[in-house]
Design a protein around this motif. Structure first.
Motif, PDB file in Angstrom:
ATOM      1  N   VAL A   1      -0.633   5.590  -0.959  1.00 53.26           N
ATOM      2  CA  VAL A   1      -1.382   4.614  -0.157  1.00 53.26           C
ATOM      3  C   VAL A   1      -1.896   6.300   0.720  1.00 53.26           C
ATOM      4  O   VAL A   1      -0.669   6.052   1.225  1.00 53.26           O
ATOM      5  N   LYS A   2      -2.551   7.016   1.899  1.00 53.19           N
ATOM      6  CA  LYS A   2      -2.684   7.711   2.496  1.00 53.19           C
ATOM      7  C   LYS A   2      -2.370   7.044   3.935  1.00 53.19           C
ATOM      8  O   LYS A   2      -2.394   5.857   4.101  1.00 53.19           O
ATOM      9  N   ARG A   3      -1.584   8.027   4.568  1.00 53.94           N
ATOM     10  CA  ARG A   3      -1.415   6.848   6.016  1.00 53.94           C
ATOM     11  C   ARG A   3      -2.210   6.348   6.865  1.00 53.94           C
ATOM     12  O   ARG A   3      -2.035   4.788   7.321  1.00 53.94           O
ATOM     13  N   ALA A   4      -3.159   7.108   6.842  1.00 51.26           N
ATOM     14  CA  ALA A   4      -4.560   6.632   7.496  1.00 51.26           C
ATOM     15  C   ALA A   4      -5.281   5.823   7.116  1.00 51.26           C
ATOM     16  O   ALA A   4      -5.108   4.732   8.107  1.00 51.26           O
ATOM     17  N   ASP A   5      -5.244   5.790   5.767  1.00 50.43           N
ATOM     18  CA  ASP A   5      -6.127   4.655   5.394  1.00 50.43           C
ATOM     19  C   ASP A   5      -5.374   3.414   5.369  1.00 50.43           C
ATOM     20  O   ASP A   5      -5.922   2.501   5.350  1.00 50.43           O
ATOM     21  N   ILE A   6      -3.809   3.359   5.234  1.00 50.99           N
ATOM     22  CA  ILE A   6      -3.183   2.058   5.014  1.00 50.99           C
ATOM     23  C   ILE A   6      -3.606   1.418   6.903  1.00 50.99           C
ATOM     24  O   ILE A   6      -3.470   0.154   7.152  1.00 50.99           O
ATOM     25  N   LYS A   7      -2.862   2.443   8.087  1.00 54.05           N
ATOM     26  CA  LYS A   7      -3.501   2.151   8.787  1.00 54.05           C
ATOM     27  C   LYS A   7      -4.805   1.857   9.382  1.00 54.05           C
ATOM     28  O   LYS A   7      -4.579   0.128  10.056  1.00 54.05           O
ATOM     29  N   LYS A   8      -5.285   1.703   8.960  1.00 57.29           N
ATOM     30  CA  LYS A   8      -7.019   1.584   9.105  1.00 57.29           C
ATOM     31  C   LYS A   8      -7.292   0.058   7.805  1.00 57.29           C
ATOM     32  O   LYS A   8      -7.931  -0.976   8.253  1.00 57.29           O
ATOM     33  N   LYS A   9      -6.665  -0.087   6.979  1.00 58.06           N
ATOM     34  CA  LYS A   9      -6.601  -1.521   6.026  1.00 58.06           C
ATOM     35  C   LYS A   9      -5.958  -2.609   6.999  1.00 58.06           C
ATOM     36  O   LYS A   9      -6.468  -3.288   6.770  1.00 58.06           O
TER      37      LYS A   9
ATOM     38  N   LEU B   1       0.996  -1.138   0.173  1.00 59.66           N
ATOM     39  CA  LEU B   1      -0.212   0.192   0.187  1.00 59.66           C
ATOM     40  C   LEU B   1       0.728   1.145  -0.147  1.00 59.66           C
ATOM     41  O   LEU B   1       0.451   2.051  -0.565  1.00 59.66           O
TER      42      LEU B   1
ATOM     43  N   ASP C   1      -7.752  -3.379   9.701  1.00 56.70           N
ATOM     44  CA  ASP C   1      -9.010  -4.360   9.923  1.00 56.70           C
ATOM     45  C   ASP C   1      -8.086  -6.046   9.428  1.00 56.70           C
ATOM     46  O   ASP C   1      -9.482  -7.063   9.754  1.00 56.70           O
TER      47      ASP C   1
END
Lengths: 350, 284
Positions: free
Chosen positions: A107-115, A102, A118
């Motif tokens: 991909v943005k850091r916050a999105d990576i963390k969320k993915k 990612l 999950d």
């Protein structure tokens, strides 16, 4: 009509020391779980590496979703791999490992963390973000390797003997989990194993490979019940391979005895091999005629009983039966052997 | 299992320890002590504690030499890294047979003394040496090339002498690198250079650090390369110590030695802080 997501067309691979892949053609349908099954050295891993783009085929084309990707490098293909030894990056923690692809995609850091969170949730590894690979057990590493690949949502996920390094119990459990995961994601899996039981358990279709070719392609039932070659018959399950001569389309001759068999596609007088699964062999005290043999050995094996019966040709037939239904055959007894005609498959010898 | 007897280990270590104490430890203590004594041209030194030897080193000339030998060593290290790291990495990727041939070629020069090999280069590079002779005969050049006594030549000599110390740790680190990690990174979308930056480089840092240390430290003090290939135009701390020897100013020499020792100590400290292991420095 099922949609083809991955197609291999006449793939050959030569490492300069003889062909590893002689000719592989295969269509993989969207959302299916297909297994390449074969003994080590048959070219399974090479096939997978060709699909991933880690190996360039000497000849043939690879196409993904209708597009020819043969000349694309691995980073340009929407295919990800779960490697045999997991290949987790030892200098990155779990979070960094899973987020690796990612991050490369920007991909943005916050999105990576969320993915990543999950993913760990889904694979039952919550709170493992900061662990290093060296601090994980085999099963946990396995999950991280899977997470790292599926987080990128590839068109096709390639799995190279992913359960090979796990102990038997964990393996059974992971088989189930993987199958569930595949259904849940609706993702196409190309799975490699040399374990026929694993292949039969998990796959929608199995491609049996031998010496750089696909020997037989079909559903687990096809492969098990209707092996097309002696190799497939012998490689999958436990089977008795009995040499015979074809009499007509409905019978063959074994040890001079006429035995019913489905011989469609064979001509009379042709030499063939009858594949008879050990658990499909029945026997009874010989009263009159039929195929007979002498009981040589009897083994009690818990749930099953194994009986070795020697034919007049000298060949031993192994019969595996449920041990609960006691029979009174003893060593030295003469017994008649029979089976349902559609329980045996006639194949051409090689 | 029987517990190891620690005392036995000490007994076994004793000869080595004794050797180190006598020949390394004591002489070092002696040098450090002498560096704080007053110099006396006739006797070497008198027993009078002073800091004036170190004060002398603050002289701009000395500082400039120290600085230039550090920059020379740095330059040699960078060149060694630029050539040696890729070499070591690629060597680890070649077939076993090629690898052992390369290894032998790499080791062969060690069978001859470095001083003699540098002398060989001096002859090769001379104005009327074989290289110039051939180039002139071929008509490629009119005048003999001035190759000797150039700063670049000194750097070349340092690189030539020290490059195995960069190649070997790089090779060791690259060999330990699991090939499937590179495949995995490519598979996950890394282009070759991204794979290099994110996987190969971080996982071979130990080799790079060890190589840099093993090249930089000797490069500060290898005086004979400056002498033979630099013609004394350039001098490093090693040359300086040798030159001061002529004045018989023993305490000043000692102070120079101590400064050199401190530089090396500092480098080792930085090396360990960066995560370097002393075992990585064992290249042979």
């Amino acid at each position: 009509m099922m949609e083809t997501i991955l197609a291999l067309d006449g793939i050959k691979k030569d490492f300069g020391e003889g062909d590893i892949l002689k000719e592989i053609s295969l269509q993989v349908y969207k959302g299916e779980f297909i297994t390449l099954l074969g003994p080590s050295g048959c070219g399974k891993t090479t096939t997978l590496r060709v699909i991933a783009g880690l190996e360039e085929p000497t000849a043939g084309r690879v196409s993904l979703m209708g597009k020819d990707v043969t000349d694309l490098p691995p980073d340009k293909r929407s295919v990800n791999t779960v490697f045999q030894n997991y290949a987790l990056f030892p200098h990155m923690n779990v979070e960094k490992n899973i987020g690796y692809g990612l991050r490369l995609r920007g991909v943005k850091r916050a999105d990576i963390k969320k993915k990543v969170d999950d993913m760990l949730e889904m694979l039952q590894l919550p709170g493992y973000q900061k662990r290093m690979p060296s601090q994980l057990s085999g099963g946990q590493r396995q999950r991280v390797a899977i997470a790292r690949a599926i987080v990128l949502e590839p068109c096709v996920l390639l799995l190279d003997e992913p359960l090979g390094a796990l102990d038997l119990q964990l393996r059974r459990q992971m088989q189930e989990e993987l199958k569930k995961l595949q259904k849940h994601l609706g993702m196409t899996f190309v799975y490699i194993t040399h374990d026929q039981e694993e292949a039969l358990n998990m796959s929608d279709r199995i491609a049996v490979m031998r010496e750089g070719r696909i020997e037989q392609l079909g559903t687990p039932e096809d492969i098990y019940e209707r092996p097309a070659t002696v190799f497939t018959a012998g490689f999958i399950g436990q089977t008795n391979l009995i040499a015979c001569a074809v009499l007509d389309t409905a019978a063959v001759q074994i040890c001079g005895v006429r035995v019913p068999a489905c011989a469609d596609g064979f001509s009379a007088g042709e030499q063939a091999v009858l594949s008879l699964r050990t658990e499909r062999v029945r026997y009874a005290p010989a009263l009159q005629g039929g195929l007979t043999g002498i009981v040589r050995e009897r083994h009690y094996a818990g749930g099953t009983r194994r009986t070795v019966i020697r034919l007049s040709s000298g060949q031993d037939i192994l019969a595996v039966s449920q041990s609960e239904g006691s029979d009174d055959a003893r060593e030295g007894d003469c017994v008649a052997i029979h089976w349902k005609p559609d329980h045996a498959a006639l194949v051409r010898g090689n | 299992m029987k517990k190891r007897d620690a005392r036995k280990d000490y007994i076994l270590m004793a000869p080595m320890a004794l050797w180190a104490i006598v020949f390394v430890g004591l002489s070092m203590v002696y040098i450090i002590a002498v560096s704080f004594l007053k110099s006396n041209n006739a006797m070497g030194f008198t027993y009078q504690v002073t800091g004036e030897n170190y004060a002398k080193l603050l002289n701009p000339t000395y500082l400039r030499i120290l600085l230039s030998s550090l920059s020379q060593a740095l330059c040699a290290t960078v060149c060694c890294l630029a050539v040696g790291y890729p070499f070591g990495y690629l060597m680890a990727r070649t077939k076993k047979k090629t690898r052992s041939v390369l290894m032998i070629l790499l080791m062969a020069p060690f069978w001859t003394n470095a001083l003699i090999r540098i002398y060989g280069w001096r002859i090769l590079l001379m104005a009327d040496g074989p290289i110039n002779l051939v180039l002139t005969k071929l008509g490629w050049i009119q005048e003999p090339l001035k190759m000797l006594y150039q700063e670049g030549t000194v750097i070349f000599g340092l690189v030539y002498a020290l490059i195995p110390f960069m190649i070997l740790p790089s090779y060791t680190a690259a060999e330990k690198l699991d090939r499937s990690l590179i495949d995995a990174s490519r598979d996950l979308g890394a282009r070759p250079w991204q794979s290099f930056i994110t996987i190969i480089l971080p996982l071979t840092t130990s080799g790079i650090l060890a190589g840099c240390l093993l090249v930089f430290i000797p490069a500060i003090g290898l005086f004979f390369i400056n002498d033979l290939l630099g013609g004394g135009k350039l001098i490093n701390v090693g040359n300086l110590i040798k030159d001061v020897q002529k004045t018989r100013d023993l305490p000043l020499m000692a102070a120079l030695g101590v400064v050199l020792l401190a530089v090396v100590g500092l480098l080792l400290y930085v090396y360990q802080k960066l995560g370097g292991k002393s075992s990585d420095l064992n290249v042979f």
